[in-house]
Design a protein around this motif. Structure first.
Motif, short mmCIF file in Angstrom:
data_model
loop_
_atom_site.label_atom_id
_atom_site.label_comp_id
_atom_site.label_asym_id
_atom_site.label_seq_id
_atom_site.Cartn_x
_atom_site.Cartn_y
_atom_site.Cartn_z
N ALA A 21 31.78 -54.40 54.11
CA ALA A 21 33.11 -54.25 53.50
C ALA A 21 33.11 -53.15 52.44
O ALA A 21 34.02 -52.31 52.41
CB ALA A 21 33.56 -55.57 52.90
N VAL A 22 32.11 -53.15 51.59
CA VAL A 22 32.02 -52.13 50.54
C VAL A 22 31.86 -50.75 51.17
O VAL A 22 32.51 -49.77 50.75
CB VAL A 22 30.87 -52.45 49.56
CG1 VAL A 22 30.61 -51.30 48.61
CG2 VAL A 22 31.17 -53.74 48.79
N ILE A 26 34.59 -47.21 51.34
CA ILE A 26 34.27 -45.80 51.09
C ILE A 26 34.92 -44.92 52.15
O ILE A 26 35.54 -43.89 51.85
CB ILE A 26 32.74 -45.57 51.07
CG1 ILE A 26 32.12 -46.27 49.85
CG2 ILE A 26 32.40 -44.08 51.08
CD1 ILE A 26 30.61 -46.37 49.89
N HIS A 27 34.81 -45.33 53.42
CA HIS A 27 35.40 -44.56 54.50
C HIS A 27 36.93 -44.58 54.45
O HIS A 27 37.58 -43.59 54.80
CB HIS A 27 34.90 -45.05 55.86
CG HIS A 27 33.46 -44.72 56.08
ND1 HIS A 27 32.99 -43.43 56.20
CD2 HIS A 27 32.38 -45.52 56.18
CE1 HIS A 27 31.68 -43.44 56.38
NE2 HIS A 27 31.28 -44.70 56.36
N LEU A 28 37.51 -45.69 54.01
CA LEU A 28 38.96 -45.75 53.86
C LEU A 28 39.44 -44.75 52.81
O LEU A 28 40.44 -44.05 53.01
CB LEU A 28 39.41 -47.16 53.49
CG LEU A 28 39.19 -48.23 54.57
CD1 LEU A 28 39.52 -49.61 54.01
CD2 LEU A 28 40.00 -47.93 55.82
N GLU A 46 35.64 -60.43 48.30
CA GLU A 46 34.95 -61.60 48.85
C GLU A 46 35.97 -62.71 49.08
O GLU A 46 36.68 -63.12 48.17
CB GLU A 46 33.87 -62.10 47.89
CG GLU A 46 33.13 -63.30 48.42
CD GLU A 46 32.05 -63.81 47.48
OE1 GLU A 46 31.16 -64.53 47.94
OE2 GLU A 46 32.08 -63.46 46.27
N LEU A 47 36.05 -63.18 50.32
CA LEU A 47 36.95 -64.28 50.64
C LEU A 47 36.20 -65.61 50.61
O LEU A 47 36.76 -66.63 50.23
CB LEU A 47 37.59 -64.04 52.00
CG LEU A 47 38.34 -62.70 52.11
CD1 LEU A 47 38.80 -62.44 53.52
CD2 LEU A 47 39.50 -62.67 51.14
N ASN A 48 34.95 -65.60 51.02
CA ASN A 48 34.00 -66.69 50.82
C ASN A 48 32.61 -66.11 51.01
O ASN A 48 32.47 -64.91 51.25
CB ASN A 48 34.29 -67.92 51.72
CG ASN A 48 34.09 -67.64 53.20
OD1 ASN A 48 33.06 -67.10 53.61
ND2 ASN A 48 35.06 -68.03 54.01
N SER A 53 36.45 -58.67 52.99
CA SER A 53 37.44 -57.78 53.59
C SER A 53 37.44 -56.45 52.86
O SER A 53 37.06 -56.35 51.69
CB SER A 53 38.83 -58.40 53.54
OG SER A 53 39.30 -58.46 52.21
N ALA A 54 37.86 -55.43 53.60
CA ALA A 54 38.16 -54.12 53.02
C ALA A 54 39.63 -53.88 53.32
O ALA A 54 40.12 -54.27 54.39
CB ALA A 54 37.29 -53.04 53.64
#
Length: 78
Positions: A21-22, A26-28, A46-48, A53-54
């Motif tokens: 996700a991290v 970066i790519h987004l 962090e969702l759990n 998610s990103a």
């Protein structure tokens, strides 16, 4: 006039979810810069313990372009 914003989300599951996700965030950011998208917001969250998610929040007018290029898992009004 307030522009409508759309949050596009990519989800990552498993023990390496945080890393993916991290890294995806970066790519987004790189994509938004390369495509000259204005007023974007990106995040990783962090969702759990096994789900991260990103996200990239964009103006509604840019949503279809970004959706078609990057294939998010889901999107909703921000």
């Amino acid at each position: 006039m307030i522009k409508e914003r759309i949050k596009l989300v990519w989800e990552f599951k498993g023990p390496d979810a945080e890393h993916f996700a991290v890294h995806h965030e970066i790519h987004l950011k790189q994509y938004a810069l390369a495509e000259n998208l204005l007023d974007t917001t990106s995040a990783s969250e962090e969702l759990n313990s096994q789900l991260w998610s990103a996200s990239l929040t964009v103006d509604k007018s840019d949503m279809i372009k970004v959706r078609d290029a990057l294939k998010p898992h889901r999107g909703f009004k921000a």
